[in-house]
Design a protein around this motif. Structure first.
Motif, PDB file in Angstrom:
ATOM      1  N   ASN A  40      -8.683  16.125  15.334  1.00 38.90           N
ATOM      2  CA  ASN A  40      -8.136  16.031  13.986  1.00 38.90           C
ATOM      3  C   ASN A  40      -9.453  16.302  13.186  1.00 38.90           C
ATOM      4  O   ASN A  40     -10.341  15.633  13.338  1.00 38.90           O
ATOM      5  CB  ASN A  40      -7.558  14.753  13.783  1.00 38.90           C
ATOM      6  CG  ASN A  40      -7.145  14.690  12.336  1.00 38.90           C
ATOM      7  OD1 ASN A  40      -7.759  15.224  11.257  1.00 38.90           O
ATOM      8  ND2 ASN A  40      -6.130  14.103  11.957  1.00 38.90           N
ATOM      9  N   ILE A  44     -10.191  16.738   4.474  1.00 37.85           N
ATOM     10  CA  ILE A  44      -9.253  17.708   3.580  1.00 37.85           C
ATOM     11  C   ILE A  44      -9.701  18.828   3.387  1.00 37.85           C
ATOM     12  O   ILE A  44      -8.978  19.941   2.950  1.00 37.85           O
ATOM     13  CB  ILE A  44      -9.079  16.866   2.382  1.00 37.85           C
ATOM     14  CG1 ILE A  44      -7.830  17.446   1.787  1.00 37.85           C
ATOM     15  CG2 ILE A  44     -10.328  17.046   1.372  1.00 37.85           C
ATOM     16  CD1 ILE A  44      -6.550  17.163   2.537  1.00 37.85           C
ATOM     17  N   SER A  47     -11.072  22.124   9.047  1.00 38.14           N
ATOM     18  CA  SER A  47     -10.104  22.756   9.860  1.00 38.14           C
ATOM     19  C   SER A  47     -10.310  22.633  11.407  1.00 38.14           C
ATOM     20  O   SER A  47     -11.437  22.400  11.854  1.00 38.14           O
ATOM     21  CB  SER A  47      -9.522  23.981   9.594  1.00 38.14           C
ATOM     22  OG  SER A  47      -8.448  24.393  10.631  1.00 38.14           O
ATOM     23  N   ARG A  92      -8.107  25.510   4.307  1.00 34.29           N
ATOM     24  CA  ARG A  92      -8.003  24.421   5.479  1.00 34.29           C
ATOM     25  C   ARG A  92      -6.543  24.605   5.455  1.00 34.29           C
ATOM     26  O   ARG A  92      -5.861  24.285   6.742  1.00 34.29           O
ATOM     27  CB  ARG A  92      -8.138  23.079   4.950  1.00 34.29           C
ATOM     28  CG  ARG A  92      -8.131  21.946   5.711  1.00 34.29           C
ATOM     29  CD  ARG A  92      -6.776  21.345   5.642  1.00 34.29           C
ATOM     30  NE  ARG A  92      -6.552  20.338   6.597  1.00 34.29           N
ATOM     31  CZ  ARG A  92      -6.658  18.998   6.210  1.00 34.29           C
ATOM     32  NH1 ARG A  92      -6.971  18.745   5.201  1.00 34.29           N
ATOM     33  NH2 ARG A  92      -6.274  18.106   7.222  1.00 34.29           N
ATOM     34  N   GLN A  93      -5.542  24.557   4.646  1.00 39.10           N
ATOM     35  CA  GLN A  93      -4.110  24.548   4.749  1.00 39.10           C
ATOM     36  C   GLN A  93      -3.793  25.628   5.569  1.00 39.10           C
ATOM     37  O   GLN A  93      -2.863  25.539   6.649  1.00 39.10           O
ATOM     38  CB  GLN A  93      -3.544  24.638   3.455  1.00 39.10           C
ATOM     39  CG  GLN A  93      -2.173  24.426   3.420  1.00 39.10           C
ATOM     40  CD  GLN A  93      -1.733  22.851   3.759  1.00 39.10           C
ATOM     41  OE1 GLN A  93      -2.675  22.134   3.614  1.00 39.10           O
ATOM     42  NE2 GLN A  93      -0.663  22.916   4.400  1.00 39.10           N
ATOM     43  N   ARG A  97      -5.000  21.401  10.349  1.00 36.17           N
ATOM     44  CA  ARG A  97      -5.496  20.529  10.439  1.00 36.17           C
ATOM     45  C   ARG A  97      -6.032  20.060  11.670  1.00 36.17           C
ATOM     46  O   ARG A  97      -6.963  18.972  11.998  1.00 36.17           O
ATOM     47  CB  ARG A  97      -4.636  19.261   9.666  1.00 36.17           C
ATOM     48  CG  ARG A  97      -5.120  17.899   9.673  1.00 36.17           C
ATOM     49  CD  ARG A  97      -3.924  16.864   9.061  1.00 36.17           C
ATOM     50  NE  ARG A  97      -4.531  15.669   8.793  1.00 36.17           N
ATOM     51  CZ  ARG A  97      -4.390  14.400   9.818  1.00 36.17           C
ATOM     52  NH1 ARG A  97      -3.445  14.841  10.731  1.00 36.17           N
ATOM     53  NH2 ARG A  97      -4.731  13.368   9.461  1.00 36.17           N
ATOM     54  N   GLU A  98      -5.302  20.016  12.507  1.00 36.86           N
ATOM     55  CA  GLU A  98      -5.613  19.395  14.149  1.00 36.86           C
ATOM     56  C   GLU A  98      -5.089  20.334  14.965  1.00 36.86           C
ATOM     57  O   GLU A  98      -4.114  21.228  14.868  1.00 36.86           O
ATOM     58  CB  GLU A  98      -4.923  18.093  14.018  1.00 36.86           C
ATOM     59  CG  GLU A  98      -3.310  18.049  13.936  1.00 36.86           C
ATOM     60  CD  GLU A  98      -2.569  16.663  13.596  1.00 36.86           C
ATOM     61  OE1 GLU A  98      -3.529  16.004  12.892  1.00 36.86           O
ATOM     62  OE2 GLU A  98      -1.597  16.473  13.473  1.00 36.86           O
TER      63      GLU A  98
END
Length: 130
Positions: A40, A44, A47, A92-93, A97-98
């Protein structure tokens, strides 16, 4: 269960770092032989993703993401009220995220060419948890 924070410092936004060796080291120290590993980004505007470790592809990611969510002009984003990193949140979106990877016989169970990458889109100090 085993948890470890990996610290990375990026001097510029848009950097991609292959963190597969660090994740493999954590896995070896954990003694886990079968199961799953969650990696992870823990921030925020960063990535974690899986892909090929090929510099041309990384360049393509940078260019594609900048076209989708350009940093300038910063005034185009409502989030940038006292900040200037709305584009980093959007990037990042898109990249995620993980990642979760199967562990088989004490090793990361990848397909051909797969590696784990940390991507930073804001350029500040972050940590990764594996």
């Amino acid at each position: 269960m085993y948890a470890k924070n990996l610290r990375s410092i990026f001097r510029r936004a848009g950097g991609f770092v292959n963190i597969t060796p660090q994740v493999e080291e954590c896995l070896q120290k954990s003694g886990i032989r079968e199961g799953l590993v969650l990696v992870n980004a823990m921030h925020i505007t960063a990535s974690v993703f899986i892909n090929d470790d090929e510099s041309g592809l990384h360049h393509d990611f940078d260019r594609w993401l900048e076209k989708l969510a350009p940093h300038e002009p910063v005034a185009q984003y409502r989030h940038n009220n006292g900040e200037d990193n709305a584009d980093a949140h959007l990037k990042r979106q898109i990249m995620g995220r993980e990642v979760v990877v199967a562990i088989t016989d004490g090793k990361l169970d990848f397909g051909p060419w797969e590696q784990i990458f940390y991507g930073e889109f804001d350029g500040r100090e972050k940590s990764v948890r594996s």
